[in-house]
Write a protein that holds these residues in place. Structure first.
Motif, PDB file in Angstrom:
ATOM      1  N   LEU A  68     -11.838   1.580  -0.039  1.00 38.35           N
ATOM      2  CA  LEU A  68     -10.730   1.056  -1.118  1.00 38.35           C
ATOM      3  C   LEU A  68     -10.375  -0.367  -0.652  1.00 38.35           C
ATOM      4  CD1 LEU A  68      -9.156   4.149  -0.902  1.00 38.35           C
ATOM      5  CD2 LEU A  68     -10.059   3.223  -2.754  1.00 38.35           C
ATOM      6  N   THR A  69     -10.469  -1.177  -1.319  1.00 35.38           N
ATOM      7  CA  THR A  69      -9.907  -2.211  -1.375  1.00 35.38           C
ATOM      8  C   THR A  69      -8.233  -2.342  -0.973  1.00 35.38           C
ATOM      9  OG1 THR A  69      -9.007  -3.055  -3.172  1.00 35.38           O
ATOM     10  CG2 THR A  69     -11.406  -4.143  -2.930  1.00 35.38           C
ATOM     11  N   PRO A  70      -7.353  -3.421  -0.568  1.00 34.65           N
ATOM     12  CA  PRO A  70      -5.957  -3.188  -0.484  1.00 34.65           C
ATOM     13  C   PRO A  70      -5.303  -3.496  -1.441  1.00 34.65           C
ATOM     14  CG  PRO A  70      -6.880  -5.076   1.118  1.00 34.65           C
ATOM     15  CD  PRO A  70      -8.080  -4.678   0.237  1.00 34.65           C
ATOM     16  N   THR A  71      -5.366  -3.790  -2.725  1.00 32.08           N
ATOM     17  CA  THR A  71      -4.742  -4.137  -3.687  1.00 32.08           C
ATOM     18  C   THR A  71      -4.964  -1.853  -4.887  1.00 32.08           C
ATOM     19  OG1 THR A  71      -5.490  -6.641  -4.651  1.00 32.08           O
ATOM     20  CG2 THR A  71      -4.870  -4.865  -6.581  1.00 32.08           C
ATOM     21  N   VAL A  73      -5.483   0.725  -2.939  1.00 30.06           N
ATOM     22  CA  VAL A  73      -4.419   1.727  -1.982  1.00 30.06           C
ATOM     23  C   VAL A  73      -2.956   0.815  -2.600  1.00 30.06           C
ATOM     24  CG1 VAL A  73      -3.204   1.703  -0.078  1.00 30.06           C
ATOM     25  CG2 VAL A  73      -5.357   1.049   0.066  1.00 30.06           C
ATOM     26  N   ASN A  74      -2.643  -0.672  -3.386  1.00 26.85           N
ATOM     27  CA  ASN A  74      -0.865  -0.844  -3.626  1.00 26.85           C
ATOM     28  C   ASN A  74      -1.355   0.216  -4.628  1.00 26.85           C
ATOM     29  OD1 ASN A  74      -0.248  -2.190  -1.330  1.00 26.85           O
ATOM     30  ND2 ASN A  74      -1.278  -3.866  -2.420  1.00 26.85           N
ATOM     31  N   VAL A  75      -2.234  -0.265  -5.366  1.00 27.27           N
ATOM     32  CA  VAL A  75      -2.435   0.958  -7.176  1.00 27.27           C
ATOM     33  C   VAL A  75      -1.574   2.614  -6.912  1.00 27.27           C
ATOM     34  CG1 VAL A  75      -4.139   1.544  -9.402  1.00 27.27           C
ATOM     35  CG2 VAL A  75      -3.817  -0.258  -8.310  1.00 27.27           C
ATOM     36  N   ILE A  76      -2.743   3.040  -6.147  1.00 26.19           N
ATOM     37  CA  ILE A  76      -2.534   4.394  -5.686  1.00 26.19           C
ATOM     38  C   ILE A  76      -1.372   4.490  -5.729  1.00 26.19           C
ATOM     39  CG2 ILE A  76      -3.251   6.465  -4.756  1.00 26.19           C
ATOM     40  CD1 ILE A  76      -5.602   5.072  -3.966  1.00 26.19           C
ATOM     41  N   ALA A  77      -0.418   3.889  -4.424  1.00 24.15           N
ATOM     42  CA  ALA A  77       0.865   3.822  -4.074  1.00 24.15           C
ATOM     43  C   ALA A  77       1.525   3.808  -4.816  1.00 24.15           C
ATOM     44  CB  ALA A  77       1.258   2.869  -3.713  1.00 24.15           C
ATOM     45  N   LEU A  78       1.478   2.760  -6.319  1.00 24.16           N
ATOM     46  CA  LEU A  78       2.583   2.881  -7.536  1.00 24.16           C
ATOM     47  C   LEU A  78       2.532   4.478  -8.206  1.00 24.16           C
ATOM     48  CD1 LEU A  78       1.878  -0.729  -8.768  1.00 24.16           C
ATOM     49  CD2 LEU A  78       3.834   0.397  -7.633  1.00 24.16           C
ATOM     50  N   ILE A  79       1.642   5.360  -8.118  1.00 23.81           N
ATOM     51  CA  ILE A  79       1.170   6.521  -8.884  1.00 23.81           C
ATOM     52  C   ILE A  79       0.908   7.817  -7.615  1.00 23.81           C
ATOM     53  CG2 ILE A  79      -0.863   7.636  -9.975  1.00 23.81           C
ATOM     54  CD1 ILE A  79      -1.748   4.844 -11.096  1.00 23.81           C
ATOM     55  N   PRO A  81       3.232   8.118  -4.653  1.00 25.79           N
ATOM     56  CA  PRO A  81       3.692   7.511  -3.243  1.00 25.79           C
ATOM     57  C   PRO A  81       2.982   8.129  -2.122  1.00 25.79           C
ATOM     58  CG  PRO A  81       4.707   7.712  -5.155  1.00 25.79           C
ATOM     59  CD  PRO A  81       3.669   8.304  -5.618  1.00 25.79           C
ATOM     60  N   THR A  82       2.773   9.736  -1.854  1.00 27.03           N
ATOM     61  CA  THR A  82       3.320  10.775  -1.288  1.00 27.03           C
ATOM     62  C   THR A  82       1.747  10.427  -0.737  1.00 27.03           C
ATOM     63  OG1 THR A  82       2.939  12.647  -2.348  1.00 27.03           O
ATOM     64  CG2 THR A  82       4.526  12.158  -1.871  1.00 27.03           C
ATOM     65  N   ALA A  83       1.277   9.524  -1.264  1.00 29.84           N
ATOM     66  CA  ALA A  83      -0.659  10.040  -0.454  1.00 29.84           C
ATOM     67  C   ALA A  83      -1.106   9.922   0.783  1.00 29.84           C
ATOM     68  CB  ALA A  83      -1.995   8.885  -1.568  1.00 29.84           C
ATOM     69  N   THR A  84      -1.794  10.119   1.361  1.00 31.15           N
ATOM     70  CA  THR A  84      -2.946   9.319   2.424  1.00 31.15           C
ATOM     71  C   THR A  84      -3.798   9.645   2.225  1.00 31.15           C
ATOM     72  OG1 THR A  84      -3.281  11.959   2.945  1.00 31.15           O
ATOM     73  CG2 THR A  84      -1.255  10.762   4.095  1.00 31.15           C
ATOM     74  N   ILE A  85      -4.577   7.983   3.086  1.00 25.38           N
ATOM     75  CA  ILE A  85      -5.704   7.973   2.418  1.00 25.38           C
ATOM     76  C   ILE A  85      -6.627   7.825   4.110  1.00 25.38           C
ATOM     77  CG2 ILE A  85      -7.557   5.921   2.407  1.00 25.38           C
ATOM     78  CD1 ILE A  85      -5.100   6.232   0.117  1.00 25.38           C
ATOM     79  N   ASN A  86      -7.767   8.598   4.125  1.00 24.85           N
ATOM     80  CA  ASN A  86      -8.675   8.827   5.247  1.00 24.85           C
ATOM     81  C   ASN A  86      -9.523   8.250   4.847  1.00 24.85           C
ATOM     82  OD1 ASN A  86      -7.069  11.695   6.291  1.00 24.85           O
ATOM     83  ND2 ASN A  86      -6.754  12.105   3.688  1.00 24.85           N
ATOM     84  N   ILE A  87     -10.380   7.848   5.811  1.00 23.91           N
ATOM     85  CA  ILE A  87     -11.864   7.683   6.152  1.00 23.91           C
ATOM     86  C   ILE A  87     -12.482   8.008   6.607  1.00 23.91           C
ATOM     87  CG2 ILE A  87     -12.766   4.943   6.297  1.00 23.91           C
ATOM     88  CD1 ILE A  87     -10.197   3.300   5.908  1.00 23.91           C
TER      89      ILE A  87
END
Ligand code: CTP
Ligand code: ZN
Length: 161
Positions: A68-71, A73-79, A81-87
């Motif tokens: 994911l790009t930083p943008t 990730v920010n888009v995901i946060a808006l929809i 906000p509780t999400a965690t990203i696991n790489i």
């Protein structure tokens, strides 16, 4: 009911990204704003309304070979906000972080006001929203002062193809 009967078993992925702790029902909005249609050929698992200790119910998206790009990730946060990203690398979680709604949201959302300067064709003005509150999410256009309804966010995302 024993564990194997009551649990939905979905494969671990080898390399890629797992977006976990998505509020139940939001997974399809996220795929949409990430512009993922399935036709890219990526292996994707979408789990919806599965049990979560923290959220009651949650959605999970597993995308193989995706970073994911930083943008994004920010888009995901808006929809979500509780999400965690696991790489995931070689089946291991090598990085885990919570998404975060930035102070200022730039170039991601379109303003709902058609006469807003950020919507005028011609000179390119990046849209810019200030986050007034995170919970509940309240954001305001810095140019015209319009507030954005939380539920309108998915359809206001600017898609760059
Ligand atoms: N996962 C995966 N493939 C892997 C490793 C992990 O699909 N090779 C998924 C898991 O199924 C889980 C998420 O990535 O949905 C996070 O994995 P992990 O940190 O092992 O799970 P938890 O400890 O339950 O995570 P948390 O504490 O964030 O709830
Ligand atoms: Zn505006």
């Amino acid at each position: 009911m024993n564990e194997s009967v009551s649990t939905l078993i979905v494969s671990k992925i080898m390399n890629g990204t797992v977006i976990d702790h998505i509020p139940a029902g939001k997974a399809l909005d996220i795929l949409n704003v990430l512009n993922i249609k399935g036709s890219e050929g990526l292996r994707i698992a979408v789990l919806m309304n599965v049990e979560s200790k923290k959220l009651g119910r949650k959605d999970i998206i597993k995308i193989e070979q995706k970073k994911l790009t930083p943008t994004e990730v920010n888009v995901i946060a808006l929809i979500a906000p509780t999400a965690t990203i696991n790489i995931i690398e070689n089946f291991l979680v090598v990085s885990k972080y919570r998404v975060e709604i930035p102070e200022v949201i730039e170039g991601i959302l379109r303003c709902t006001n058609p006469t807003c300067i950020s919507n005028k064709g011609g000179e390119p003005i990046r849209s810019r929203f200030k986050v007034i509150s995170r919970e509940p999410l309240k954001i305001q256009c810095v140019y015209c002062g319009s507030f954005v309804d939380k539920d309108d966010i998915p359809k206001l995302i600017i898609r760059k193809s």
